[in-house]
Write a protein that holds these residues in place. Structure first.
Motif, PDB file in Angstrom:
ATOM      1  N   THR A   1      24.836 -31.208 -35.560  1.00 10.93           N
ATOM      2  CA  THR A   1      23.659 -30.602 -36.184  1.00 10.93           C
ATOM      3  C   THR A   1      22.716 -30.012 -35.150  1.00 10.93           C
ATOM      4  OG1 THR A   1      22.533 -32.745 -36.157  1.00 10.93           O
ATOM      5  CG2 THR A   1      23.782 -32.169 -38.149  1.00 10.93           C
ATOM      6  N   GLN A   2      23.085 -30.049 -33.883  1.00 16.84           N
ATOM      7  CA  GLN A   2      22.222 -29.544 -32.818  1.00 16.84           C
ATOM      8  C   GLN A   2      22.595 -28.102 -32.477  1.00 16.84           C
ATOM      9  OE1 GLN A   2      22.799 -32.295 -29.616  1.00 16.84           O
ATOM     10  NE2 GLN A   2      21.309 -33.778 -30.402  1.00 16.84           N
ATOM     11  N   LEU A   3      21.587 -27.308 -32.265  1.00 22.11           N
ATOM     12  CA  LEU A   3      21.767 -25.911 -31.899  1.00 22.11           C
ATOM     13  C   LEU A   3      21.222 -25.699 -30.501  1.00 22.11           C
ATOM     14  CD1 LEU A   3      22.504 -22.983 -32.612  1.00 22.11           C
ATOM     15  CD2 LEU A   3      20.193 -22.721 -33.524  1.00 22.11           C
ATOM     16  N   TRP A   4      22.073 -25.179 -29.620  1.00 20.60           N
ATOM     17  CA  TRP A   4      21.699 -24.933 -28.245  1.00 20.60           C
ATOM     18  C   TRP A   4      21.597 -23.425 -28.006  1.00 20.60           C
ATOM     19  CZ3 TRP A   4      20.724 -28.847 -24.695  1.00 20.60           C
ATOM     20  CH2 TRP A   4      21.069 -30.141 -25.110  1.00 20.60           C
ATOM     21  N   VAL A   5      20.592 -23.050 -27.253  1.00 20.41           N
ATOM     22  CA  VAL A   5      20.349 -21.644 -26.913  1.00 20.41           C
ATOM     23  C   VAL A   5      20.230 -21.531 -25.407  1.00 20.41           C
ATOM     24  CG1 VAL A   5      18.811 -19.661 -27.146  1.00 20.41           C
ATOM     25  CG2 VAL A   5      19.237 -21.139 -29.109  1.00 20.41           C
ATOM     26  N   GLN A   6      20.882 -20.522 -24.860  1.00 24.86           N
ATOM     27  CA  GLN A   6      20.838 -20.293 -23.415  1.00 24.86           C
ATOM     28  C   GLN A   6      20.490 -18.821 -23.186  1.00 24.86           C
ATOM     29  OE1 GLN A   6      24.506 -20.953 -21.291  1.00 24.86           O
ATOM     30  NE2 GLN A   6      23.435 -21.605 -19.441  1.00 24.86           N
ATOM     31  N   LYS A   7      19.327 -18.582 -22.627  1.00 26.46           N
ATOM     32  CA  LYS A   7      18.862 -17.218 -22.379  1.00 26.46           C
ATOM     33  C   LYS A   7      19.335 -16.719 -21.026  1.00 26.46           C
ATOM     34  CE  LYS A   7      14.652 -17.555 -25.149  1.00 26.46           C
ATOM     35  NZ  LYS A   7      13.174 -17.398 -25.151  1.00 26.46           N
ATOM     36  N   VAL A   8      19.381 -15.407 -20.908  1.00 28.52           N
ATOM     37  CA  VAL A   8      19.727 -14.791 -19.637  1.00 28.52           C
ATOM     38  C   VAL A   8      18.600 -15.024 -18.649  1.00 28.52           C
ATOM     39  CG1 VAL A   8      20.282 -12.620 -18.496  1.00 28.52           C
ATOM     40  CG2 VAL A   8      21.130 -13.060 -20.794  1.00 28.52           C
ATOM     41  N   SER A   9      18.959 -15.306 -17.426  1.00 22.93           N
ATOM     42  CA  SER A   9      17.960 -15.608 -16.412  1.00 22.93           C
ATOM     43  C   SER A   9      17.129 -14.372 -16.093  1.00 22.93           C
ATOM     44  CB  SER A   9      18.642 -16.126 -15.144  1.00 22.93           C
ATOM     45  OG  SER A   9      17.682 -16.332 -14.121  1.00 22.93           O
ATOM     46  N   SER A  10      15.838 -14.599 -15.931  1.00 24.19           N
ATOM     47  CA  SER A  10      14.919 -13.525 -15.527  1.00 24.19           C
ATOM     48  C   SER A  10      14.405 -13.725 -14.110  1.00 24.19           C
ATOM     49  CB  SER A  10      13.743 -13.458 -16.505  1.00 24.19           C
ATOM     50  OG  SER A  10      13.042 -14.701 -16.531  1.00 24.19           O
TER      51      SER A  10
END
Length: 254
Positions: free
Chosen positions: A76-85
């Motif tokens: 039930t967990q949602l993980w998000v990984q953004k592009v590095s800035s």
């Protein structure tokens, strides 16, 4: 947690989020940071960063619009990984080149010809270059993004043309096979007709030879009979001449 596939594109540490009415992701979906994160869950969110300036926020928004964050779920967990800035240096470019060569060898990508593995790795490398350029100059990054989209559109067009040509070739091959079967059937029928005609021709020739032979024998018989009649008439004529000569010969003697 099941981490996403490794990529040449540089990402920040994953963040555990949950659906709610909080801040929206770059894709327009609502997410809210979970206040109760298990200490055993890895990786942990990075420490708070200093508040970025307006230009940094604009570059980060542009980067997220060009290279959307990747998401995955675990239960039930949602993980998000953004592009590095994070800003990049010359060392990052050198490391990127080295990582590209290493991954090409590890995944045994083809050196020439069509290879999905090589294309995917070079696509990741191009995305990383776009990220690095966008951090320093957003306009240049957007222009590179346009170039990437044009290349992908061209490749998709070529792929569509290739698939349609393959389908066209398959249809033509099936049509040719169907036509080949019809032609083979027609050829077999013509061969049978040819054999029948040859048989009839041989029979007609044999009949013609028999008729010619019979007529030749009949002609020989007729010629022999005619010759005998001529000889008989000649002999009869000769006898008549001799008889008439003897009859009138004494009268001349008186």
């Amino acid at each position: 947690m099941i981490p996403p596939a490794d990529s040449l594109l540089k990402y920040d540490n994953p963040v555990l989020v949950s659906r709610g009415s909080g801040a929206k992701s770059p894709k327009g979906r609502s997410f809210k940071v979970s206040p109760q994160q298990s200490p055993e869950t890895t990786p942990v969110p990075p420490p708070p960063k200093p508040k970025p300036g307006p230009s940094e926020l604009q570059n980060e928004e542009i980067i997220n619009s060009i290279l959307p964050p990747r998401e995955w779920t675990e239960g039930t967990q949602l993980w998000v990984q953004k592009v590095s800035s994070a800003p990049c240096t010359r060392t990052d470019v050198v490391q990127l080149s080295e990582q590209l060569d290493i991954k090409l060898q590890q995944k045994q990508a083809r050196l020439t010809g069509i290879c999905r593995v090589r294309r995917e790795l070079y696509s990741q490398c191009f995305d990383e270059l776009i990220r690095q350029v966008t951090i320093n100059c957003a306009e240049r990054g957007l222009l590179l993004f346009r170039v990437r989209e044009e290349i992908q559109m061209t490749l998709a067009a070529y792929q569509t043309i290739y698939e349609s040509s393959m389908a066209f070739g398959m249809r033509k091959a099936l049509q040719s096979e169907h036509g080949k079967a019809d032609m083979e059937k027609k050829i077999a029928e013509l061969e049978n007709e040819k054999r029948d005609l040859i048989k009839q021709l041989n029979e007609q020739k044999a009949e013609c030879d028999a008729i010619e032979k019979r007529e030749a024998e009949k002609r020989q018989v007729e010629e022999k009979k005619h010759s005998e009649e001529i000889q008989f008439l000649k002999r009869a004529n000769q006898q008549l001449k001799v008889t008439s000569t003897k009859k009138y010969l004494p009268a001349f003697n008186l």
